[in-house]
Design a protein around this motif. Structure first.
Motif, PDB file in Angstrom:
ATOM      1  N   ILE A   4       0.853  -1.176   0.000  1.00  0.00           N
ATOM      2  CA  ILE A   4       0.000   0.000   0.000  1.00  0.00           C
ATOM      3  C   ILE A   4       0.895   1.234   0.000  1.00  0.00           C
ATOM      4  N   TYR A   5       0.698   2.093  -0.983  1.00  0.00           N
ATOM      5  CA  TYR A   5       1.402   3.363  -1.070  1.00  0.00           C
ATOM      6  C   TYR A   5       0.471   4.456  -0.556  1.00  0.00           C
ATOM      7  N   GLY A   6       0.929   5.211   0.442  1.00  0.00           N
ATOM      8  CA  GLY A   6       0.105   6.275   0.987  1.00  0.00           C
ATOM      9  C   GLY A   6       0.451   6.524   2.438  1.00  0.00           C
ATOM     10  N   VAL A   7      -0.356   7.350   3.094  1.00  0.00           N
ATOM     11  CA  VAL A   7      -0.185   7.649   4.510  1.00  0.00           C
ATOM     12  C   VAL A   7      -1.540   7.475   5.196  1.00  0.00           C
ATOM     13  N   TYR A   8      -1.495   7.379   6.511  1.00  0.00           N
ATOM     14  CA  TYR A   8      -2.739   7.183   7.255  1.00  0.00           C
ATOM     15  C   TYR A   8      -3.631   8.418   7.172  1.00  0.00           C
ATOM     16  N   ARG A   9      -3.033   9.597   7.052  1.00  0.00           N
ATOM     17  CA  ARG A   9      -3.814  10.826   6.910  1.00  0.00           C
ATOM     18  C   ARG A   9      -4.170  11.055   5.445  1.00  0.00           C
ATOM     19  N   SER A  10      -4.910  10.127   4.914  1.00  0.00           N
ATOM     20  CA  SER A  10      -5.384  10.183   3.533  1.00  0.00           C
ATOM     21  C   SER A  10      -6.511   9.172   3.414  1.00  0.00           C
ATOM     22  N   ARG A  11      -7.052   9.029   2.215  1.00  0.00           N
ATOM     23  CA  ARG A  11      -8.099   8.020   2.019  1.00  0.00           C
ATOM     24  C   ARG A  11      -7.579   6.599   2.202  1.00  0.00           C
ATOM     25  N   ALA A  12      -6.264   6.455   2.315  1.00  0.00           N
ATOM     26  CA  ALA A  12      -5.705   5.135   2.622  1.00  0.00           C
ATOM     27  C   ALA A  12      -6.162   4.646   3.981  1.00  0.00           C
ATOM     28  N   SER A  13      -6.692   5.540   4.820  1.00  0.00           N
ATOM     29  CA  SER A  13      -7.162   5.126   6.147  1.00  0.00           C
ATOM     30  C   SER A  13      -8.167   3.988   6.038  1.00  0.00           C
ATOM     31  N   ARG A  14      -9.021   4.026   5.013  1.00  0.00           N
ATOM     32  CA  ARG A  14     -10.033   2.965   4.871  1.00  0.00           C
ATOM     33  C   ARG A  14      -9.383   1.639   4.492  1.00  0.00           C
ATOM     34  N   ASN A  15      -8.273   1.703   3.755  1.00  0.00           N
ATOM     35  CA  ASN A  15      -7.553   0.477   3.410  1.00  0.00           C
ATOM     36  C   ASN A  15      -6.833  -0.097   4.616  1.00  0.00           C
ATOM     37  N   PHE A  16      -6.196   0.779   5.390  1.00  0.00           N
ATOM     38  CA  PHE A  16      -5.499   0.320   6.584  1.00  0.00           C
ATOM     39  C   PHE A  16      -6.483  -0.245   7.611  1.00  0.00           C
ATOM     40  N   TRP A  17      -7.666   0.330   7.699  1.00  0.00           N
ATOM     41  CA  TRP A  17      -8.695  -0.195   8.614  1.00  0.00           C
ATOM     42  C   TRP A  17      -9.082  -1.605   8.191  1.00  0.00           C
ATOM     43  N   LEU A  18      -9.364  -1.806   6.921  1.00  0.00           N
ATOM     44  CA  LEU A  18      -9.740  -3.142   6.446  1.00  0.00           C
ATOM     45  C   LEU A  18      -8.623  -4.140   6.705  1.00  0.00           C
ATOM     46  N   LEU A  19      -7.392  -3.766   6.403  1.00  0.00           N
ATOM     47  CA  LEU A  19      -6.273  -4.683   6.605  1.00  0.00           C
ATOM     48  C   LEU A  19      -6.117  -5.037   8.082  1.00  0.00           C
ATOM     49  N   ALA A  20      -6.387  -4.073   8.968  1.00  0.00           N
ATOM     50  CA  ALA A  20      -6.341  -4.360  10.406  1.00  0.00           C
ATOM     51  C   ALA A  20      -7.439  -5.337  10.798  1.00  0.00           C
ATOM     52  N   GLU A  21      -8.635  -5.169  10.228  1.00  0.00           N
ATOM     53  CA  GLU A  21      -9.734  -6.089  10.512  1.00  0.00           C
ATOM     54  C   GLU A  21      -9.386  -7.508  10.062  1.00  0.00           C
ATOM     55  N   LEU A  22      -8.730  -7.601   8.936  1.00  0.00           N
ATOM     56  CA  LEU A  22      -8.401  -8.908   8.368  1.00  0.00           C
ATOM     57  C   LEU A  22      -7.165  -9.536   9.010  1.00  0.00           C
ATOM     58  N   GLY A  23      -6.373  -8.722   9.703  1.00  0.00           N
ATOM     59  CA  GLY A  23      -5.112  -9.232  10.232  1.00  0.00           C
ATOM     60  C   GLY A  23      -4.159  -9.628   9.122  1.00  0.00           C
ATOM     61  N   MET A  24      -4.273  -8.958   7.985  1.00  0.00           N
ATOM     62  CA  MET A  24      -3.481  -9.323   6.803  1.00  0.00           C
ATOM     63  C   MET A  24      -2.144  -8.587   6.812  1.00  0.00           C
ATOM     64  N   GLU A  25      -1.081  -9.289   6.572  1.00  0.00           N
ATOM     65  CA  GLU A  25       0.228  -8.659   6.463  1.00  0.00           C
ATOM     66  C   GLU A  25       0.322  -7.919   5.134  1.00  0.00           C
ATOM     67  N   PHE A  26       1.010  -6.786   5.160  1.00  0.00           N
ATOM     68  CA  PHE A  26       1.199  -6.010   3.941  1.00  0.00           C
ATOM     69  C   PHE A  26       2.434  -5.141   4.100  1.00  0.00           C
ATOM     70  N   GLU A  27       2.932  -4.652   2.992  1.00  0.00           N
ATOM     71  CA  GLU A  27       4.048  -3.715   3.007  1.00  0.00           C
ATOM     72  C   GLU A  27       3.491  -2.308   2.863  1.00  0.00           C
ATOM     73  N   HIS A  28       3.981  -1.400   3.667  1.00  0.00           N
ATOM     74  CA  HIS A  28       3.523  -0.013   3.622  1.00  0.00           C
ATOM     75  C   HIS A  28       4.665   0.877   3.128  1.00  0.00           C
ATOM     76  N   VAL A  29       4.414   1.570   2.025  1.00  0.00           N
ATOM     77  CA  VAL A  29       5.368   2.550   1.501  1.00  0.00           C
ATOM     78  C   VAL A  29       4.776   3.937   1.741  1.00  0.00           C
ATOM     79  N   PRO A  30       5.289   4.695   2.714  1.00  0.00           N
ATOM     80  CA  PRO A  30       4.725   6.024   2.981  1.00  0.00           C
ATOM     81  C   PRO A  30       4.919   6.962   1.791  1.00  0.00           C
TER      82      PRO A  30
END
Length: 219
Positions: A4-30
């Motif tokens: 996931i490319y982005g920051v938490y202070r963006s619309r990426a927040s909805r993606n990070f929320w879903l990934l947290a719900e799923l417990g899915m590992e991912f790579e984050h590129v700020p």
């Protein structure tokens, strides 16, 4: 692994929320938004949305962006629907009808609610809410929100959740859109079904995990 490319202070927040719900590992590129930087062209500027390396991934120069192997996808709502389908389980559509309904509500939120809710949020965030011009702008945007908020409120009153009478990615997508409208005091309280549902969504550990990381980022 997803990236996931982005920051938490963006619309990426909805993606990070879903990934947290799923417990899915991912790579984050700020990748920070270029407009938030005093000088995006400075040599010491962080990786941002106008950096050549990011534009090669996202010609639109906007976050978030998802990479899954050689597959690249932008637009945060579409990204969430893709992630949920890939992961499967109760947050994903159970069949093609649920998939269609999830797409329907994502499009409805994006086209009928998000722009008006964001305008309200920005008026407050930029300190214009207490000026005559800001008050007039907010009043106009709130008037435009009345009908779609009524539609969502009626749906939630009848079904409890956006799709399938259970918490799914469709709830995450709509909740993150409606979060912007919470900037206007009392607005969401006028829609009791939305208010109760949104409180339940934002009480979830997945949301709280995302929100803590969002707050930890520089404003």
């Amino acid at each position: 692994m997803l990236t996931i490319y982005g920051v938490y202070r963006s619309r990426a927040s909805r993606n990070f929320w879903l990934l947290a719900e799923l417990g899915m590992e991912f790579e984050h590129v700020p990748v920070i938004q270029a407009y938030r930087l005093p000088d995006p062209t400075a040599e010491d500027a962080p990786f941002h949305t106008q950096s050549p390396g990011f534009l090669s991934i996202s010609p639109a120069g906007a976050v978030p962006v998802l990479r899954d192997g050689d597959f690249v996808l932008s637009e945060s709502l579409a990204m969430n629907l893709y992630i949920a389908r890939k992961a499967g389980g109760p947050l994903a559509p159970a069949d093609e009808r649920e998939n269609a309904l999830m797409e329907q509500w994502a499009l409805y939120g994006a086209t009928s609610i998000e722009a008006h809710a964001l305008a309200v949020l920005y008026a407050h965030a930029e300190g214009r809410a207490k000026t005559p011009e800001g008050e007039a702008e907010i009043a106009a945007e709130v008037a435009r929100l009345r009908r779609p908020l009524g539609v969502v409120n009626s749906h939630l009153r009848e079904h409890g959740n956006m799709v399938g009478s259970r918490f799914t990615v469709a709830d995450i997508n709509m909740a993150e859109i409606l979060r912007y409208a919470q900037a206007e005091p009392g607005l969401i309280a006028g829609y009791p079904a939305i208010e109760a549902w949104l409180a339940a969504c934002q009480a979830r550990p997945g949301f709280k995990a995302m929100w803590d990381k969002r707050l930890a980022e520089p404003a």
